[in-house]
Design an enzyme around this catalytic site. Structure first.
Site, PDB file in Angstrom:
ATOM      1  CE  LYS A  99     -22.797  19.038 -17.884  1.00 42.37           C
ATOM      2  NZ  LYS A  99     -21.447  19.478 -17.775  1.00 42.37           N
ATOM      3  CB  CYS A 100     -26.629  22.279  -9.773  1.00 44.88           C
ATOM      4  SG  CYS A 100     -27.738  23.060  -8.597  1.00 44.88           S
ATOM      5  N   GLY A 101     -26.176  25.458 -10.069  1.00 49.06           N
ATOM      6  CA  GLY A 101     -25.616  26.637  -9.407  1.00 49.06           C
ATOM      7  C   GLY A 101     -25.084  26.318  -8.019  1.00 49.06           C
TER       8      GLY A 101
END
Length: 164
Positions: A39-41
């Site tokens: 759930k990271c850019g």
């Protein structure tokens, strides 16, 4: 001083399905160690990592992903959820290990070695964010690292893989 004699091969980690995985089984291969998060850019780097792995896996090269929830809760899932995410969203076939901590009081022993000069004998390299990449040579020695935002196809990584 004795700690500097440790190599990557002295560690055993757990696979995402809970099996012991002695890193000594990777002798003779170049290894890219990456702390990953879903759930990271930077999560789309999974696609690039898989592409890199597909391109070089037959040339004594492997990528090992270590899910970690150390940065803003960006890997909240269980090992089972992470494995499913990697498979469904990115068709990941390189080895993904069990979720660990890559910084702080509960840091995994391997990450102490990867990030501390007194242990790896080369350089302090604290993990800055998800998708920091560590390069390990065919003899289990720490070679260097690449910052999280840098592509897995960065010149540093490609020239290291292709160097004979």
């Amino acid at each position: 001083m004795a700690a500097q004699n440790k190599s990557f091969y002295d560690f055993t980690v757990k696979t995402i399905d809970g099996k012991e995985y002695p890193l000594s089984g990777l002798k003779g291969k170049k290894v890219l160690v990456v702390n990953v998060a879903s759930k990271c850019g930077l999560t789309p780097q999974y696609a690039e990592l898989q592409e890199l792995y597909d391109q070089y896996k037959d040339q004594n090269f492997v990528i090992i992903g270590f899910p970690a929830n150390n940065f803003m809760g960006q890997e909240p899932g269980t090992n089972e959820e992470i494995a499913k995410f990697c498979s469904v969203n990115y068709d990941v076939t390189f080895p993904i290990m069990a979720k660990i901590s890559v910084k702080g009081k509960d840091m995994a022993p391997l990450y102490h070695w990867l990030t501390e000069k007194k242990l790896n004998g080369k350089q302090d390299a604290p993990v800055q964010w998800n998708f920091q990449k560590f390069m390990i040579d065919e003899n289990g020695n720490w070679v260097g690292f690449v910052a999280p935002k840098e592509s897995p196809f960065s010149e540093t990584i490609i020239s290291w893989i292709e160097k004979k």
